[in-house]
Design a protein around this motif. Sequence first.
Motif, PDB file in Angstrom:
ATOM      1  N   TYR A  24       6.148  12.188  11.443  1.00 30.96           N
ATOM      2  CA  TYR A  24       7.042  13.178  11.325  1.00 30.96           C
ATOM      3  C   TYR A  24       6.024  14.338  11.931  1.00 30.96           C
ATOM      4  O   TYR A  24       6.906  15.137  12.641  1.00 30.96           O
ATOM      5  N   ALA A  25       4.627  14.052  11.902  1.00 29.24           N
ATOM      6  CA  ALA A  25       4.136  15.327  12.612  1.00 29.24           C
ATOM      7  C   ALA A  25       3.968  15.407  14.309  1.00 29.24           C
ATOM      8  O   ALA A  25       3.697  16.337  14.786  1.00 29.24           O
ATOM      9  N   SER A  26       4.405  14.036  14.887  1.00 29.70           N
ATOM     10  CA  SER A  26       4.591  13.949  15.959  1.00 29.70           C
ATOM     11  C   SER A  26       5.855  14.567  16.577  1.00 29.70           C
ATOM     12  O   SER A  26       5.996  14.516  17.890  1.00 29.70           O
ATOM     13  N   TYR A  27       6.639  15.190  15.767  1.00 26.79           N
ATOM     14  CA  TYR A  27       8.022  15.679  16.207  1.00 26.79           C
ATOM     15  C   TYR A  27       8.397  16.846  15.655  1.00 26.79           C
ATOM     16  O   TYR A  27       8.557  16.902  14.448  1.00 26.79           O
ATOM     17  N   THR A  28       8.315  18.065  16.234  1.00 27.76           N
ATOM     18  CA  THR A  28       8.474  19.332  15.923  1.00 27.76           C
ATOM     19  C   THR A  28       9.826  19.418  15.179  1.00 27.76           C
ATOM     20  O   THR A  28      10.017  20.366  14.467  1.00 27.76           O
ATOM     21  N   SER A  29      10.749  18.706  15.923  1.00 27.12           N
ATOM     22  CA  SER A  29      12.161  18.758  15.482  1.00 27.12           C
ATOM     23  C   SER A  29      12.469  18.341  14.134  1.00 27.12           C
ATOM     24  O   SER A  29      13.401  18.710  13.357  1.00 27.12           O
ATOM     25  N   ILE A  30      11.515  17.409  13.637  1.00 25.20           N
ATOM     26  CA  ILE A  30      11.511  16.871  12.101  1.00 25.20           C
ATOM     27  C   ILE A  30      11.228  17.873  11.226  1.00 25.20           C
ATOM     28  O   ILE A  30      10.197  18.357  11.186  1.00 25.20           O
ATOM     29  N   THR A  31      12.266  18.481  10.115  1.00 25.70           N
ATOM     30  CA  THR A  31      12.126  19.268   9.324  1.00 25.70           C
ATOM     31  C   THR A  31      11.764  18.547   7.854  1.00 25.70           C
ATOM     32  O   THR A  31      11.373  19.120   6.936  1.00 25.70           O
ATOM     33  N   THR A  32      12.236  17.441   7.698  1.00 27.37           N
ATOM     34  CA  THR A  32      12.344  16.509   6.555  1.00 27.37           C
ATOM     35  C   THR A  32      10.905  16.747   5.690  1.00 27.37           C
ATOM     36  O   THR A  32      10.003  16.181   6.517  1.00 27.37           O
ATOM     37  N   GLN A  33      10.856  16.887   4.685  1.00 17.91           N
ATOM     38  CA  GLN A  33       9.581  17.188   3.641  1.00 17.91           C
ATOM     39  C   GLN A  33       9.349  15.736   3.170  1.00 17.91           C
ATOM     40  O   GLN A  33      10.180  15.232   2.436  1.00 17.91           O
ATOM     41  N   VAL A  34       8.189  15.186   2.943  1.00 20.75           N
ATOM     42  CA  VAL A  34       7.789  14.045   2.523  1.00 20.75           C
ATOM     43  C   VAL A  34       7.494  14.283   0.778  1.00 20.75           C
ATOM     44  O   VAL A  34       6.512  15.231   0.723  1.00 20.75           O
ATOM     45  N   LEU A  35       8.179  13.736   0.140  1.00 14.23           N
ATOM     46  CA  LEU A  35       8.262  13.892  -1.502  1.00 14.23           C
ATOM     47  C   LEU A  35       7.869  12.519  -1.880  1.00 14.23           C
ATOM     48  O   LEU A  35       8.589  11.505  -1.971  1.00 14.23           O
ATOM     49  N   VAL A  36       6.511  12.664  -2.382  1.00 15.98           N
ATOM     50  CA  VAL A  36       5.882  11.322  -2.897  1.00 15.98           C
ATOM     51  C   VAL A  36       6.311  11.136  -4.348  1.00 15.98           C
ATOM     52  O   VAL A  36       6.158  11.928  -5.177  1.00 15.98           O
ATOM     53  N   ALA A  37       6.997  10.265  -4.556  1.00 18.05           N
ATOM     54  CA  ALA A  37       7.622   9.800  -5.658  1.00 18.05           C
ATOM     55  C   ALA A  37       6.998   8.401  -6.320  1.00 18.05           C
ATOM     56  O   ALA A  37       6.345   7.761  -5.715  1.00 18.05           O
ATOM     57  N   SER A  38       7.465   8.116  -7.476  1.00 18.63           N
ATOM     58  CA  SER A  38       6.967   7.039  -8.241  1.00 18.63           C
ATOM     59  C   SER A  38       5.515   6.893  -8.333  1.00 18.63           C
ATOM     60  O   SER A  38       4.665   6.085  -8.148  1.00 18.63           O
ATOM     61  N   ILE A  39       4.890   8.057  -8.833  1.00 22.72           N
ATOM     62  CA  ILE A  39       3.623   8.394  -8.946  1.00 22.72           C
ATOM     63  C   ILE A  39       3.160   7.973 -10.273  1.00 22.72           C
ATOM     64  O   ILE A  39       3.666   8.159 -11.420  1.00 22.72           O
ATOM     65  N   ARG A  40       2.053   7.118 -10.256  1.00 27.19           N
ATOM     66  CA  ARG A  40       1.392   6.654 -11.346  1.00 27.19           C
ATOM     67  C   ARG A  40       0.278   7.354 -12.123  1.00 27.19           C
ATOM     68  O   ARG A  40      -0.004   7.097 -13.121  1.00 27.19           O
ATOM     69  N   GLY A  41      -0.205   8.146 -11.312  1.00 28.92           N
ATOM     70  CA  GLY A  41      -1.658   8.739 -12.077  1.00 28.92           C
ATOM     71  C   GLY A  41      -1.944   9.964 -11.028  1.00 28.92           C
ATOM     72  O   GLY A  41      -1.636   9.858 -10.024  1.00 28.92           O
ATOM     73  N   PRO A  42      -3.108  10.633 -11.454  1.00 32.56           N
ATOM     74  CA  PRO A  42      -3.483  11.795 -10.817  1.00 32.56           C
ATOM     75  C   PRO A  42      -4.182  11.233  -9.477  1.00 32.56           C
ATOM     76  O   PRO A  42      -4.198  11.979  -8.518  1.00 32.56           O
ATOM     77  N   ALA A  43      -4.417   9.939  -9.309  1.00 38.31           N
ATOM     78  CA  ALA A  43      -5.302   9.575  -8.001  1.00 38.31           C
ATOM     79  C   ALA A  43      -4.280   9.476  -6.894  1.00 38.31           C
ATOM     80  O   ALA A  43      -4.615   9.673  -5.771  1.00 38.31           O
ATOM     81  N   HIS A  44      -2.971   9.187  -7.275  1.00 37.89           N
ATOM     82  CA  HIS A  44      -1.814   9.261  -6.340  1.00 37.89           C
ATOM     83  C   HIS A  44      -1.696  11.041  -5.828  1.00 37.89           C
ATOM     84  O   HIS A  44      -1.340  10.854  -4.445  1.00 37.89           O
ATOM     85  N   VAL A  45      -1.669  11.613  -6.818  1.00 39.39           N
ATOM     86  CA  VAL A  45      -1.555  12.917  -6.428  1.00 39.39           C
ATOM     87  C   VAL A  45      -2.727  13.616  -5.528  1.00 39.39           C
ATOM     88  O   VAL A  45      -2.529  14.246  -4.539  1.00 39.39           O
ATOM     89  N   ILE A  46      -3.998  13.114  -5.678  1.00 39.00           N
ATOM     90  CA  ILE A  46      -5.045  13.483  -4.953  1.00 39.00           C
ATOM     91  C   ILE A  46      -4.932  13.054  -3.468  1.00 39.00           C
ATOM     92  O   ILE A  46      -5.075  13.818  -2.680  1.00 39.00           O
ATOM     93  N   ALA A  47      -4.513  11.727  -3.537  1.00 37.18           N
ATOM     94  CA  ALA A  47      -4.400  11.141  -2.285  1.00 37.18           C
ATOM     95  C   ALA A  47      -3.156  11.701  -1.470  1.00 37.18           C
ATOM     96  O   ALA A  47      -3.636  12.027  -0.240  1.00 37.18           O
ATOM     97  N   ALA A  48      -2.291  11.986  -2.151  1.00 36.10           N
ATOM     98  CA  ALA A  48      -1.079  12.669  -1.409  1.00 36.10           C
ATOM     99  C   ALA A  48      -1.443  14.039  -0.902  1.00 36.10           C
ATOM    100  O   ALA A  48      -1.306  14.495   0.285  1.00 36.10           O
ATOM    101  N   ASP A  59       0.878  -1.388  -0.003  1.00 35.97           N
ATOM    102  CA  ASP A  59      -0.001   0.146  -0.083  1.00 35.97           C
ATOM    103  C   ASP A  59       0.901   1.164  -0.094  1.00 35.97           C
ATOM    104  O   ASP A  59       1.366   1.739   1.137  1.00 35.97           O
ATOM    105  N   GLY A  60       1.087   1.876  -1.223  1.00 36.15           N
ATOM    106  CA  GLY A  60       2.167   3.010  -1.368  1.00 36.15           C
ATOM    107  C   GLY A  60       1.417   4.114  -0.640  1.00 36.15           C
ATOM    108  O   GLY A  60       2.272   4.590   0.245  1.00 36.15           O
ATOM    109  N   MET A  61       0.314   4.330  -0.724  1.00 31.87           N
ATOM    110  CA  MET A  61      -0.277   5.726  -0.202  1.00 31.87           C
ATOM    111  C   MET A  61      -0.173   5.553   1.390  1.00 31.87           C
ATOM    112  O   MET A  61      -0.553   6.426   2.301  1.00 31.87           O
TER     113      MET A  61
END
Length: 218
Positions: A151-175, A139-141
Motif C-alpha cells: 500500500y505504501a508504494s501507491y499514493t493513490s491507495i487510501t485503504t487502511q490496514v485493520l489488523v484483525a483476529s488478534i490473539r494477544g498484546p504481542a500482535h498489537v506491538i508487532a502491528a 505468518d499472520g504478521m
Amino acid sequence: MKFFIDTADIAEIRELAATGLVDGVTTNPSLIAKTGRNFLETIAEICEIIPGSVSAEVASTDFDTMLKEGLKLAKIAPNVTVKVPLTPAGLKTCKALSDQGTEVNVTLCFSAAQAILAAKAGATYVSPFVGRLDDIGEDGMGLIGDIIEIYASYTSITTQVLVASIRGPAHVIAAAKMGADVATLPPAVLKQMFGHPLTDKGLAAFVADWAKTGQSIL
Ligand code: G3P
C-alpha cells in the motif's frame, strides 16, 4: 494507531469506551450471535456509545442482496462501516458502496493478493486475520508487513490496514511497529495491555509509603 474493539457486547463496549482509548468497534455475525440480541438494534446502540467507525457485516453472499443489506446498515447511523467478505461479490458490493461515499471494511482477508483487490475496490479498511493464519501455521504478521509495504508504494491507495483476529498484546506491538493503521482488539487483549506485575508491585509500595507520610493531597 487506532484501537477498535472486536465485540458486540454492549456492557464491554461501555466499560472500555470509558477508558477513552477506543476509536471504533468491529462486529461480525459470530459476535452478534454470541449476544443473542437483535442485530440492527445492537448496531444502533453501539453507534450511540462510540462516535467512531462501527463495522456491521452483511449476512448474505450474493451481490444484489449484499448491496441491499449494506445500504440498510449504512442508514442506521452515520458512523456505520459496512463490512463485506473478500469474495468477488463482496468486492463488487464494496465498490458500489464506496463509490457512493459509504465506508466499507473488507473482511476475511488472508493474502496480499486479496488485499490488493480490496484497495482496488475502494475499501476504507481491509481486515487481514492474523490469528487465524497463525493457527494454520502461516505468518499472520508477515502478511500485515506485506500489505503495508504494498500500500505504501501507491499514493493513490487510501485503504487502511485493520489488523484483525488478534490473539494477544504481542500482535498489537508487532502491528504498531509496522505502522498498521488500526488494530481491532478483543476486550480481553485490551485489558491485558494495561497489566504488568512490576506496575502492581511498584504501586503497592508507593501507596504504602505514602500512607506512612500521614499526608493528604486533597
Ligand atoms: O472480527 C474479525 C476478527 O477479528 C475475528 O477474530 O478471533 O474470530 O479469529 P477471531
